[in-house]
Design an enzyme around this catalytic site. Structure first.
Site, PDB file in Angstrom:
ATOM      1  N   ASN A 107       0.852  -1.186   0.000  1.00 14.56           N
ATOM      2  CA  ASN A 107       0.000   0.000   0.000  1.00 14.56           C
ATOM      3  C   ASN A 107       0.887   1.234   0.000  1.00 14.56           C
ATOM      4  O   ASN A 107       2.023   1.195   0.489  1.00 14.56           O
ATOM      5  CB  ASN A 107      -0.886   0.003   1.253  1.00 14.56           C
ATOM      6  CG  ASN A 107      -1.855   1.179   1.280  1.00 14.56           C
ATOM      7  OD1 ASN A 107      -2.454   1.530   0.256  1.00 14.56           O
ATOM      8  ND2 ASN A 107      -2.007   1.804   2.426  1.00 14.56           N
ATOM      9  N   HIS A 109       0.777   5.155   1.409  1.00 17.47           N
ATOM     10  CA  HIS A 109       0.019   6.000   2.335  1.00 17.47           C
ATOM     11  C   HIS A 109       0.691   7.373   2.423  1.00 17.47           C
ATOM     12  O   HIS A 109       1.902   7.462   2.657  1.00 17.47           O
ATOM     13  CB  HIS A 109      -0.052   5.361   3.721  1.00 17.47           C
ATOM     14  CG  HIS A 109      -0.851   6.177   4.685  1.00 17.47           C
ATOM     15  ND1 HIS A 109      -2.230   6.190   4.666  1.00 17.47           N
ATOM     16  CD2 HIS A 109      -0.474   7.037   5.652  1.00 17.47           C
ATOM     17  CE1 HIS A 109      -2.664   7.025   5.596  1.00 17.47           C
ATOM     18  NE2 HIS A 109      -1.628   7.558   6.206  1.00 17.47           N
ATOM     19  N   SER A 136       4.747   6.969   2.521  1.00 17.72           N
ATOM     20  CA  SER A 136       5.315   5.664   2.875  1.00 17.72           C
ATOM     21  C   SER A 136       4.727   4.581   1.987  1.00 17.72           C
ATOM     22  O   SER A 136       3.521   4.581   1.718  1.00 17.72           O
ATOM     23  CB  SER A 136       4.964   5.302   4.327  1.00 17.72           C
ATOM     24  OG  SER A 136       5.316   6.331   5.228  1.00 17.72           O
ATOM     25  N   ASP A 145      -2.917   0.819   8.000  1.00 15.74           N
ATOM     26  CA  ASP A 145      -1.755   1.687   7.769  1.00 15.74           C
ATOM     27  C   ASP A 145      -0.620   1.377   8.764  1.00 15.74           C
ATOM     28  O   ASP A 145       0.187   2.249   9.086  1.00 15.74           O
ATOM     29  CB  ASP A 145      -2.126   3.179   7.877  1.00 15.74           C
ATOM     30  CG  ASP A 145      -3.182   3.589   6.862  1.00 15.74           C
ATOM     31  OD1 ASP A 145      -3.175   3.021   5.754  1.00 15.74           O
ATOM     32  OD2 ASP A 145      -4.009   4.454   7.176  1.00 15.74           O
TER      33      ASP A 145
HETATM   34  C1  GAR Z   1      -2.397   8.818  -3.132  1.00 16.73           C
HETATM   35  O1  GAR Z   1      -1.992  10.071  -2.657  1.00 16.73           O
HETATM   36  C2  GAR Z   1      -2.218   7.761  -2.062  1.00 16.73           C
HETATM   37  O2  GAR Z   1      -1.102   8.002  -1.271  1.00 16.73           O
HETATM   38  C3  GAR Z   1      -3.486   7.895  -1.294  1.00 16.73           C
HETATM   39  O3  GAR Z   1      -4.474   8.121  -2.269  1.00 16.73           O
HETATM   40  C4  GAR Z   1      -3.900   8.812  -3.375  1.00 16.73           C
HETATM   41  C5  GAR Z   1      -4.283   8.128  -4.650  1.00 16.73           C
HETATM   42  O4  GAR Z   1      -3.884   8.908  -5.751  1.00 16.73           O
HETATM   43  N1  GAR Z   1      -3.781   6.731  -0.529  1.00 16.73           N
HETATM   44  C6  GAR Z   1      -4.413   6.751   0.645  1.00 16.73           C
HETATM   45  O5  GAR Z   1      -4.804   7.765   1.152  1.00 16.73           O
HETATM   46  C7  GAR Z   1      -4.612   5.398   1.297  1.00 16.73           C
HETATM   47  N2  GAR Z   1      -5.245   5.532   2.564  1.00 16.73           N
HETATM   48  P1  GAR Z   1      -3.900   8.285  -7.213  1.00 16.73           P
HETATM   49  O6  GAR Z   1      -5.287   7.658  -7.430  1.00 16.73           O
HETATM   50  O7  GAR Z   1      -3.693   9.450  -8.128  1.00 16.73           O
HETATM   51  O8  GAR Z   1      -2.811   7.260  -7.319  1.00 16.73           O
END
Ligand code: GAR
Length: 210
Positions: A107, A109, A136, A145
């Site tokens: 994942n 985060h 991370s 997480d």
């Molecule tokens: C990213 O910023 C990722 O780190 C976050 O969602 C976004 C997805 O962006 N993930 C979380 O918050 C997980 N809890 P993307 O769809 O453009 O890759």
């Protein structure tokens, strides 16, 4: 080669970074499928443009988290992945799904874990007046997480940052570190053992590799 299944809920910019790294031959892996819980996730278009199979599994069609995850597990399993990549998949996973892909699920985060688990990480870093924030990549365990961190990237928090401007800066780093970690896994340089990550036979510290 390594087979990936990527799970998304939204824009899919991290998915795109992984697609591009595969296309350049940096990651020697095949993306077998992209699965979204939202039919309108833009990442589905990115997958289609790259000729990757897509599936939509809407959580609205299920009565319980267990029922949803049981179906999701089946769909993922049918693609026989070596690695499941959560790339902005905004759902909490049941313990049975996590167990099923133990050591085979990553994942990303948007915080310097263990700081700011959960949502609204950018605003929380600003509110706390942190001068450093980041992102991370970690193995997924039953603790939300909370799984072992593989790699982190730091960004400065600037004086006039909003959650949006800070998120943009974090995103640039996400698109560098996530493909890199997927590359390591696909080259079998990375694994999870007990509750820590191992890279090139070395146990990584809690904040991941440098
Ligand atoms: C990213 O910023 C990722 O780190 C976050 O969602 C976004 C997805 O962006 N993930 C979380 O918050 C997980 N809890 P993307 O769809 O453009 O890759």
């Amino acid at each position: 080669p390594c087979r990936l299944v990527v799970l998304i809920s939204g824009s899919g910019s991290n998915l795109q970074a992984i697609i591009d790294a595969c296309a350049r031959g940096e990651i020697k892996a095949e993306i077998a499928a992209v699965i979204s819980n939202k039919a309108d996730a833009y990442g589905l278009e990115r997958a289609k443009n790259a000729g990757i199979q897509t599936r939509v599994l809407s959580h609205k069609d299920f009565d319980s988290r267990e029922a949803y995850d049981a179906e999701l597990m089946d769909i993922i399993d049918n693609f026989e992945p070596n690695l499941v990549v959560l790339a902005g998949f905004m759902r909490i996973l049941t313990p049975s799904l996590v167990q099923k892909f133990k050591g085979k699920m990553l994942n990303i985060h948007p915080s310097l874990l263990p700081k700011y688990q959960g949502l609204n990480t950018h605003q929380r870093a600003i509110d706390a007046k942190d001068d450093v924030h980041g992102v991370s990549v970690h193995f997924v365990t039953e603790e939300l997480d909370g799984g072992p961190v593989v790699l982190q990237a730091k960004v400065p928090v600037l004086e006039n940052d909003t959650a949006e401007t800070l998120a943009q800066r974090v995103h640039q780093q996400e698109h560098i570190i996530y493909p890199l970690v997927v590359k390591w896994f696909s080259e079998q340089r990375l694994k999870m053992e007990a509750d820590y990550a191992v890279f090139d036979e070395k146990k990584l510290p809690a904040h991941g590799a440098h």
